[in-house]
Design a protein around this motif. Structure first.
Motif, PDB file in Angstrom:
ATOM      1  N   PRO A 188      -0.987   5.066  -8.359  1.00 58.02           N
ATOM      2  CA  PRO A 188      -0.743   5.431  -6.993  1.00 58.02           C
ATOM      3  C   PRO A 188      -0.488   7.013  -6.542  1.00 58.02           C
ATOM      4  O   PRO A 188      -0.275   7.236  -5.668  1.00 58.02           O
ATOM      5  N   ASP A 189      -0.848   8.039  -7.993  1.00 61.57           N
ATOM      6  CA  ASP A 189      -1.398   9.989  -7.755  1.00 61.57           C
ATOM      7  C   ASP A 189      -2.566   9.984  -6.903  1.00 61.57           C
ATOM      8  O   ASP A 189      -3.149  10.474  -7.003  1.00 61.57           O
ATOM      9  N   LEU A 190      -3.684   8.448  -6.591  1.00 64.41           N
ATOM     10  CA  LEU A 190      -4.866   9.754  -6.112  1.00 64.41           C
ATOM     11  C   LEU A 190      -4.981   8.741  -4.568  1.00 64.41           C
ATOM     12  O   LEU A 190      -4.453   7.437  -4.355  1.00 64.41           O
ATOM     13  N   PRO A 191      -6.029   9.327  -4.055  1.00 64.51           N
ATOM     14  CA  PRO A 191      -5.959   9.084  -2.219  1.00 64.51           C
ATOM     15  C   PRO A 191      -6.587   7.681  -2.466  1.00 64.51           C
ATOM     16  O   PRO A 191      -7.630   7.336  -2.970  1.00 64.51           O
ATOM     17  N   LEU A 192      -6.039   6.764  -1.682  1.00 62.26           N
ATOM     18  CA  LEU A 192      -7.013   5.474  -0.684  1.00 62.26           C
ATOM     19  C   LEU A 192      -8.184   5.969  -0.147  1.00 62.26           C
ATOM     20  O   LEU A 192      -7.695   6.348   1.055  1.00 62.26           O
ATOM     21  N   ILE A 193      -9.400   5.408  -0.456  1.00 65.34           N
ATOM     22  CA  ILE A 193     -10.645   5.579   0.841  1.00 65.34           C
ATOM     23  C   ILE A 193     -11.258   4.295   0.665  1.00 65.34           C
ATOM     24  O   ILE A 193     -11.069   3.267  -0.295  1.00 65.34           O
ATOM     25  N   ALA A 194     -11.594   4.026   1.751  1.00 63.16           N
ATOM     26  CA  ALA A 194     -12.393   2.659   2.252  1.00 63.16           C
ATOM     27  C   ALA A 194     -13.671   3.301   3.025  1.00 63.16           C
ATOM     28  O   ALA A 194     -13.044   4.631   3.931  1.00 63.16           O
ATOM     29  N   GLY A 195     -13.899   2.309   3.475  1.00 58.41           N
ATOM     30  CA  GLY A 195     -15.280   1.937   4.448  1.00 58.41           C
ATOM     31  C   GLY A 195     -16.724   1.479   3.954  1.00 58.41           C
ATOM     32  O   GLY A 195     -17.139   2.385   2.802  1.00 58.41           O
ATOM     33  N   GLU A 196     -17.862   1.857   4.480  1.00 64.66           N
ATOM     34  CA  GLU A 196     -19.344   1.930   4.259  1.00 64.66           C
ATOM     35  C   GLU A 196     -19.672   3.470   3.970  1.00 64.66           C
ATOM     36  O   GLU A 196     -19.439   4.226   5.035  1.00 64.66           O
ATOM     37  N   GLY A 197     -20.097   3.614   2.572  1.00 68.32           N
ATOM     38  CA  GLY A 197     -20.657   4.939   2.443  1.00 68.32           C
ATOM     39  C   GLY A 197     -19.309   6.030   1.790  1.00 68.32           C
ATOM     40  O   GLY A 197     -19.635   7.053   1.678  1.00 68.32           O
TER      41      GLY A 197
END
Length: 295
Positions: free
Chosen positions: A183-192
């Motif tokens: 939970p301490d890390l940010p979440l990213i998503a999406g192509e590339g």
């Protein structure tokens, strides 16, 4: 008185010619040639030795005996105690990573150091996703020392295959089963998205005033970012100068609490004309108010 003894005339023997014959002269000249003398001193013994060796090694049994003798002598030297490696020590890695390294390099000890390809061992360890760099050497006492520089995860990348930890360069570190594991890390998503981790981290840092509401960043069309908040809200950032656009939204939130209202999207893709989109419920309520006012 004239002597009555007549002297006998003996024939005169011709003197021998001191000059050598033509062949003798040629042989003498040849013996004076440095190259010919070198051939006699080295070439002839070498050829005789080579001939004798060829005749001796023509027998298969003799050849096999010589090969076995050389192999035995080499093995006796390589397996001396000072050349034996007895264990592997891993520095710079946690227990899980150390276990992965031992599994990737299954060496059975003790083992002669002559049988270890240190470069291959290093490349095998570096091929692990969790390892950024590694060095391998043999320490005195028969210890194979592995010094590991692990990859440090800085974000979680959500893909169709699942969740993957990535480092600051976007390289995969390893999968995780659930978002709650880190939970301490940010979440990213999406192509590339993994190719733009440094930019994502800067944007995440800029959202510090509303960090408790940020759910993550989504890379849209492999061109730009959306900041995803709770309650389904999104901040649509432009392709260029995204940080400044995000800072404007944060400033408006601090001054007017814009994001606490019934807003679904804040579109900052056009810097000259920011757009705010209301939620469906707020739009319907506003439309009902207008209709009521019209009657």
């Amino acid at each position: 008185m004239r002597s009555l003894i007549r002297r006998k005339n003996t024939p005169t023997t011709p003197k021998a010619d001191p000059a050598p014959s033509r062949w003798a002269w040629r042989m003498q000249r040849l013996m004076l040639t440095p190259g010919f003398r070198l051939m006699l001193r080295a070439g002839v013994p070498f050829c005789l030795t080579l001939l004798a060796g060829t005749i001796y090694l023509a027998d298969d049994t003799r050849r096999a005996r010589i090969v076995d003798g050389v192999a035995e002598a080499r093995r006796a030297i390589e397996e001396r105690p000072e050349f034996m490696v007895k264990l592997m020590a891993i520095d710079g890695a946690e227990d899980k990573l150390a276990a992965d390294i031992r599994a990737a390099v299954p060496i059975e000890f003790p083992l002669s150091s002559f049988d270890l390809d240190l470069e291959q061992v290093r490349e095998t360890i570096k091929s692990l996703n969790s390892v950024k760099n590694a060095s391998v050497r043999i320490k005195p006492g028969g210890v194979l020392q592995v010094i590991v520089m692990p990859r440090v995860p800085v974000a979680i990348w959500r893909t169709a295959e699942g969740l993957t930890l990535v480092d600051e360069g976007g390289a995969p570190v390893g999968p995780i089963a659930s978002r709650t594991e880190r939970p301490d890390l940010p979440l990213i998503a999406g192509e590339g998205a993994a190719r733009h981790v440094p930019e994502a981290l800067i944007l995440i840092q800029a959202t510090a005033p509303i960090a408790d509401r940020v759910r993550g960043l989504v890379r849209m069309g492999a061109r730009r970012w959306d900041v995803v908040l709770d309650r389904g809200q999104r901040i649509l950032l432009p392709e260029t100068d995204a940080l400044r656009a995000l800072e404007r939204v944060i400033a408006l939130e601090g001054a007017q609490e814009m994001l606490t209202r019934d807003v679904s999207h804040v579109d900052m893709r056009l810097a000259q004309r920011p757009t705010v989109r209301m939620t469906q419920e707020a739009t319907e309520a506003w439309w009902n108010i207008i209709q009521s006012s019209g009657h």
